[in-house]
Design an enzyme around this catalytic site. Structure first.
Site, PDB file in Angstrom:
ATOM      1  CD  GLU A   1      -7.178  -8.492  -1.249  1.00 54.52           C
ATOM      2  OE1 GLU A   1      -6.211  -8.908  -0.616  1.00 54.52           O
ATOM      3  OE2 GLU A   1      -7.331  -7.294  -1.565  1.00 54.52           O
ATOM      4  CE  LYS A  53      -3.281  -2.801   2.488  1.00 53.81           C
ATOM      5  NZ  LYS A  53      -4.617  -2.903   2.978  1.00 53.81           N
ATOM      6  CB  SER A  65      -6.777 -10.086   8.480  1.00 53.78           C
ATOM      7  OG  SER A  65      -7.315  -8.785   8.490  1.00 53.78           O
ATOM      8  CG  HIS A  81      -6.488  -3.189  -3.063  1.00 57.01           C
ATOM      9  ND1 HIS A  81      -7.106  -2.551  -2.014  1.00 57.01           N
ATOM     10  CD2 HIS A  81      -5.789  -4.222  -2.520  1.00 57.01           C
ATOM     11  CE1 HIS A  81      -6.790  -3.174  -0.885  1.00 57.01           C
ATOM     12  NE2 HIS A  81      -5.990  -4.190  -1.173  1.00 57.01           N
TER      13      HIS A  81
HETATM   14  C1  PEP Z   1      -4.648  -6.106   1.062  1.00 55.41           C
HETATM   15  O1  PEP Z   1      -4.222  -4.979   1.159  1.00 55.41           O
HETATM   16  O2  PEP Z   1      -4.871  -6.584  -0.061  1.00 55.41           O
HETATM   17  C2  PEP Z   1      -4.894  -6.876   2.286  1.00 55.41           C
HETATM   18  C3  PEP Z   1      -5.393  -8.088   2.179  1.00 55.41           C
HETATM   19  O3  PEP Z   1      -4.565  -6.276   3.462  1.00 55.41           O
HETATM   20  P1  PEP Z   1      -4.432  -6.975   4.913  1.00 55.41           P
HETATM   21  O4  PEP Z   1      -3.616  -8.234   4.740  1.00 55.41           O
HETATM   22  O5  PEP Z   1      -3.736  -5.954   5.768  1.00 55.41           O
HETATM   23  O6  PEP Z   1      -5.807  -7.296   5.379  1.00 55.41           O
END
Ligand code: PEP
Length: 250
Positions: free
Chosen positions: A166, A11, A212, A94
């Site tokens: 996701e 990010k 996560s 995303h």
């Molecule tokens: C992401 O940014 O794609 C993501 C899954 O973040 P996190 O692992 O912090 O939940």
């Protein structure tokens, strides 16, 4: 058998000196992993990341791009620019870009095609909100995203697209989907791909889970038959944690 691809998404984090330090720390721990490793860094870190991973198996990705080759698009970066410096992967769509920068499915579709046109591998992010999930609309939302985001791709293109499932309620929240839930949902995604592109192509698509992921849950998630690795946000920022995730199978 599909390989496992473990990708990090930094990010908007890390300066060039922190990028160099990260790779110095992590390379000795992950260089003999049999899994594909990709780290998607901010534009300003790409050059330093690419130099740092030379001679290793780690691949570098960007986190976004425009779909046009060049032109009057102040502040944007083109697929050709990424390709020219040695970037191999790019995250597209995303949920943070959809939410904060009004990324539409139509633009996501243009970006996926533009990535393929220059030989970049897109990592397409799809997923449902908590509200959709609680309303029992997950499957419907995912099918719609697949139809729009991957519209008119050729079979070759679909086979070399990575999809990261996701669930938005799991991103950056510490709330990970259960391995059963993630596996079941990824199966739905593959079934829909089979409906559109045929089973042979659908079976070749890498579908990751993201949300996560941490060293404590990566093994159980990645060992599920339909989960082909992960897209890791927060835990990819710490070399020690990301190395443990990459080495989940050791
Ligand atoms: C992401 O940014 O794609 C993501 C899954 O973040 P996190 O692992 O912090 O939940």
């Amino acid at each position: 058998m599909r390989e496992k691809i473990i990708a990090g998404n930094w990010k908007m984090n890390k300066l060039p000196n922190e990028t160099i330090a990260f790779f110095e720390e992590i390379i000795p721990f992950i260089s003999n992993s049999k899994n594909e490793i990709v780290i998607c860094v901010p534009y300003t870190d790409l050059f330093y990341a690419l130099l740092s991973v030379q001679g290793t198996k780690i691949k570098i990705g960007a986190q976004n791009m425009h779909w046009e080759e060049k032109g009057a698009y102040t502040g944007e970066i083109s697929p050709q620019m990424l390709k020219a410096i040695g970037v191999e992967y790019v995250i597209i769509g995303h949920s943070e870009r959809r939410k904060h920068f009004s990324e539409t499915d139509e633009n996501v579709n243009k970006k996926i095609k533009a990535a393929h046109n220059v030989g970049l591998i897109p990592i397409l992010c799809i997923g449902e909100t908590l509200e959709d999930n609680e309303a029992g609309k997950t499957k419907e939302i995912l099918i719609n995203q697949i139809k729009l985001d991957l519209k008119d791709l050729t079979n070759d293109q679909i086979e070399s697209t990575i999809i990261a499932y996701e669930p938005i309620w799991a991103i950056g929240t510490g709330k990970t989907a259960t391995k059963e839930y993630a596996n079941k949902t990824i199966k739905w995604i593959r079934e829909e791909l089979a409906n559109i592109y045929g089973k042979e192509s659908a079976d070749k698509v890498i579908i990751q889970y993201g949300g996560s992921i941490k060293p404590e849950n990566s093994k159980e998630l990645f060992e599920m038959p339909d989960i082909d690795g992960g897209l890791v946000g927060g835990a990819s920022l710490k070399a020690e944690e990301f190395a443990k995730i990459v080495n989940y199978d050791k």
